[in-house]
Design an enzyme around this catalytic site. Structure first.
Site, PDB file in Angstrom:
ATOM      1  N   SER A   5     -69.603  19.558 -72.124  1.00  0.00           N
ATOM      2  CA  SER A   5     -68.700  18.298 -72.641  1.00  0.00           C
ATOM      3  C   SER A   5     -69.705  17.432 -73.385  1.00  0.00           C
ATOM      4  O   SER A   5     -70.662  17.116 -73.055  1.00  0.00           O
ATOM      5  CB  SER A   5     -68.128  17.579 -71.325  1.00  0.00           C
ATOM      6  OG  SER A   5     -67.638  16.192 -71.719  1.00  0.00           O
ATOM      7  N   TYR A   9     -69.933  13.056 -63.176  1.00  0.00           N
ATOM      8  CA  TYR A   9     -69.198  14.250 -63.796  1.00  0.00           C
ATOM      9  C   TYR A   9     -69.968  14.708 -65.068  1.00  0.00           C
ATOM     10  O   TYR A   9     -70.318  15.809 -65.081  1.00  0.00           O
ATOM     11  CB  TYR A   9     -67.721  13.874 -64.432  1.00  0.00           C
ATOM     12  CG  TYR A   9     -67.387  14.889 -65.531  1.00  0.00           C
ATOM     13  CD1 TYR A   9     -67.307  14.415 -66.977  1.00  0.00           C
ATOM     14  CD2 TYR A   9     -66.766  15.988 -65.219  1.00  0.00           C
ATOM     15  CE1 TYR A   9     -67.064  15.259 -67.806  1.00  0.00           C
ATOM     16  CE2 TYR A   9     -66.209  16.821 -66.295  1.00  0.00           C
ATOM     17  CZ  TYR A   9     -66.425  16.524 -67.233  1.00  0.00           C
ATOM     18  OH  TYR A   9     -66.019  17.251 -68.369  1.00  0.00           O
ATOM     19  N   LYS A  55     -72.526  18.215 -65.744  1.00  0.00           N
ATOM     20  CA  LYS A  55     -72.526  19.078 -66.927  1.00  0.00           C
ATOM     21  C   LYS A  55     -73.871  19.144 -67.408  1.00  0.00           C
ATOM     22  O   LYS A  55     -74.407  20.296 -67.991  1.00  0.00           O
ATOM     23  CB  LYS A  55     -71.426  18.310 -67.920  1.00  0.00           C
ATOM     24  CG  LYS A  55     -70.206  18.478 -67.558  1.00  0.00           C
ATOM     25  CD  LYS A  55     -69.696  20.060 -67.689  1.00  0.00           C
ATOM     26  CE  LYS A  55     -68.019  19.956 -67.456  1.00  0.00           C
ATOM     27  NZ  LYS A  55     -67.417  21.323 -67.244  1.00  0.00           N
TER      28      LYS A  55
HETATM   29  C1  WQD Z   1     -60.036   8.079 -74.969  1.00  0.00           C
HETATM   30  C2  WQD Z   1     -59.821   6.735 -75.555  1.00  0.00           C
HETATM   31  C3  WQD Z   1     -60.048   4.975 -73.893  1.00  0.00           C
HETATM   32  C4  WQD Z   1     -56.675   6.021 -71.714  1.00  0.00           C
HETATM   33  C5  WQD Z   1     -63.014  11.686 -71.397  1.00  0.00           C
HETATM   34  C6  WQD Z   1     -64.246  12.329 -70.540  1.00  0.00           C
HETATM   35  C7  WQD Z   1     -64.453  13.604 -71.357  1.00  0.00           C
HETATM   36  C8  WQD Z   1     -63.580  14.559 -71.169  1.00  0.00           C
HETATM   37  C9  WQD Z   1     -62.171  13.774 -71.980  1.00  0.00           C
HETATM   38  C10 WQD Z   1     -63.254  16.106 -69.336  1.00  0.00           C
HETATM   39  C11 WQD Z   1     -60.944   5.725 -74.994  1.00  0.00           C
HETATM   40  C12 WQD Z   1     -58.732   4.875 -74.386  1.00  0.00           C
HETATM   41  C13 WQD Z   1     -57.546   5.979 -72.735  1.00  0.00           C
HETATM   42  C14 WQD Z   1     -55.845   4.897 -71.681  1.00  0.00           C
HETATM   43  C15 WQD Z   1     -56.873   3.790 -73.462  1.00  0.00           C
HETATM   44  N1  WQD Z   1     -62.965  14.892 -69.995  1.00  0.00           N
HETATM   45  N2  WQD Z   1     -57.610   4.991 -73.506  1.00  0.00           N
HETATM   46  N3  WQD Z   1     -55.821   3.993 -72.509  1.00  0.00           N
HETATM   47  O1  WQD Z   1     -62.889   8.849 -72.125  1.00  0.00           O
HETATM   48  O2  WQD Z   1     -63.249   9.917 -74.610  1.00  0.00           O
HETATM   49  O3  WQD Z   1     -63.454  11.414 -72.515  1.00  0.00           O
HETATM   50  O4  WQD Z   1     -61.861  12.794 -71.221  1.00  0.00           O
HETATM   51  O5  WQD Z   1     -63.650  16.995 -70.000  1.00  0.00           O
HETATM   52  O6  WQD Z   1     -65.715  14.395 -70.732  1.00  0.00           O
HETATM   53  O7  WQD Z   1     -65.395  11.553 -70.914  1.00  0.00           O
HETATM   54  O8  WQD Z   1     -60.973  10.295 -73.097  1.00  0.00           O
HETATM   55  O9  WQD Z   1     -58.487  10.168 -73.181  1.00  0.00           O
HETATM   56  O10 WQD Z   1     -59.922   8.951 -71.585  1.00  0.00           O
HETATM   57  O11 WQD Z   1     -59.984   8.063 -73.427  1.00  0.00           O
HETATM   58  O12 WQD Z   1     -57.014   2.997 -74.169  1.00  0.00           O
HETATM   59  O13 WQD Z   1     -54.819   4.653 -70.649  1.00  0.00           O
HETATM   60  O14 WQD Z   1     -58.757   6.327 -75.135  1.00  0.00           O
HETATM   61  O15 WQD Z   1     -60.719   3.585 -73.850  1.00  0.00           O
HETATM   62  O16 WQD Z   1     -61.327   4.837 -76.170  1.00  0.00           O
HETATM   63  P1  WQD Z   1     -62.703  10.051 -72.825  1.00  0.00           P
HETATM   64  P2  WQD Z   1     -59.915   9.505 -72.471  1.00  0.00           P
END
Ligand code: WQD
Length: 344
Positions: free
Chosen positions: A131, A155, A159
């Site tokens: 990841s 997490y 990885k």
């Molecule tokens: C994306 C953007 C949030 C939810 C994580 C893990 C990564 C992988 C993918 C497993 C960010 C914003 C999110 C919400 C929001 N996981 N957001 N409101 O954090 O980049 O990655 O998930 O493999 O390892 O780290 O993904 O989709 O959670 O967030 O504003 O309700 O959307 O702040 O900018 P992230 P995400």
């Protein structure tokens, strides 16, 4: 040629199953359904027109995994099985270290045992689901594979440790062929709308949450922070269509079974999109409003994270094909046809 998919009933695993079938492989699903649903198997049979070979059990059960390897004699293994919720990992670190690191140790010990007595058809060949979270908070973007690694949660730590274990195993026994794939932000669904992302409860990730707002299951989206140093103040990520990601796994296996050299590559589009750009694209794709409100930044979030994807193109002749609009359209088709995921 058989390929064993640990966690093959999950979101990325099920899409990789279809891509492997399309490429002429015979994928075998190993899953304990702790974070996936058996209903996906029937969907896979509808998509591929072929029965799904299933081994139901836990990757932590090393003797059983060894028996599965002996039974199927796969030429390669893709290791998806593991837990992947960042927030949960902070609250339950031992669950993540046990399941993720312990699961990888168990799998590799079983693979070693099978290859020790010469009964396996090929050298130990493993594709690992890593990841972009191993890059921590990058000093700049786009990110190349030689960027420093760090962890900001258990997490991501798990990885990173598994990547280091793979390096140690290859050093001890250079016959191992390992492809480490660093996913950026997987989203979307198979164009049939039959398989897709099915979060167990409230989605942690942006795209499934937006989809649930669009379908009317949730009143609005909380946008975590609008004061980042980005084009519109909201977080920027590299969203990659899960079908492109699945194709990346096929390309990785073909490279390992062909040339045989090990590699670590980013699987991303090389482009970044903000939260508000995703919201707008989803409204266009679904024809539904996605109301939102700004909320405080989420702990552990970084401002920007997107890939330099040129190495995967060079080594695997792979690059992402789908646009953000296609990701949203396919995600919407899955969500609107399956408002409760696989739970019907
Ligand atoms: C994306 C953007 C949030 C939810 C994580 C893990 C990564 C992988 C993918 C497993 C960010 C914003 C999110 C919400 C929001 N996981 N957001 N409101 O954090 O980049 O990655 O998930 O493999 O390892 O780290 O993904 O989709 O959670 O967030 O504003 O309700 O959307 O702040 O900018 P992230 P995400």
């Amino acid at each position: 040629m058989k390929i064993l998919l640990t966690g093959g009933a999950g979101y990325i695993g099920s899409h990789t199953f279809v891509a492997l079938r399309d490429a002429g492989f015979e994928p075998v699903v190993l899953d304990n359904f702790s974070n996936s649903h058996p209903a996906v198997l029937e969907r896979l049979e509808r998509i591929t027109g072929l029965p799904v070979m299933l081994e139901r059990g836990d990757v932590l059960d090393t003797p059983w995994v060894e028996a599965v390897l002996r039974r199927h004699q796969p030429v390669g293994v893709v290791h998806f099985a593991g837990d992947k919720a960042v927030g949960e990992s902070v609250a339950q670190p031992l669950k993540y270290f046990h399941n993720n690191i312990g699961g990888a140790v168990s799998l590799m010990r079983a693979m070693t045992a099978v290859h020790a007595d010469g009964s396996a058809p090929a050298a130990p060949t493993l594709v690992f689901s890593s990841s972009a979270t191993v890059y921590g908070d990058p000093a700049s973007v786009p990110i190349t594979e030689d960027f420093p690694r760090s962890h900001t949660n258990p997490y991501g730590h798990s990885k990173l440790v598994i990547e280091d274990m793979l390096t140690a195993v290859r050093t001890a026994d250079p016959v191992w062929r390992v492809g480490t794939l660093r996913y950026f932000n997987p989203v979307g669904a198979h164009p049939s709308g039959l398989i897709g992302e099915d979060p167990a409860d409230i989605p942690n990730n942006l795209m499934p949450f937006v989809a649930q707002v669009a379908v009317g299951q949730r009143p609005y989206l909380n946008v975590y922070g609008n004061d980042y140093a980005t084009l519109d103040g909201t977080g920027v990520r590299d969203y990659i269509h899960v079908v492109d990601l699945a194709a990346g796994h096929v390309a990785a296996l073909q490279a390992l079974l062909g040339r045989g050299e090990s590699f670590t590559v980013n699987l991303g589009t090389g482009r970044g999109n903000s939260v508000l750009e995703v919201v707008k694209a989803f409204e266009t794709a679904s024809g539904r409003p996605v109301p939102y409100q700004f909320a405080p930044r989420r702990a552990g979030d970084v401002a920007q994270c997107y890939a330099n994807a040129t190495l995967a193109k060079k080594l695997l002749d792979w690059e992402a094909q789908h646009t953000l609009d296609q990701m949203c359209a396919d995600s919407w088709r899955w969500q609107s046809a399956n408002p409760n995921g696989y739970r019907g």
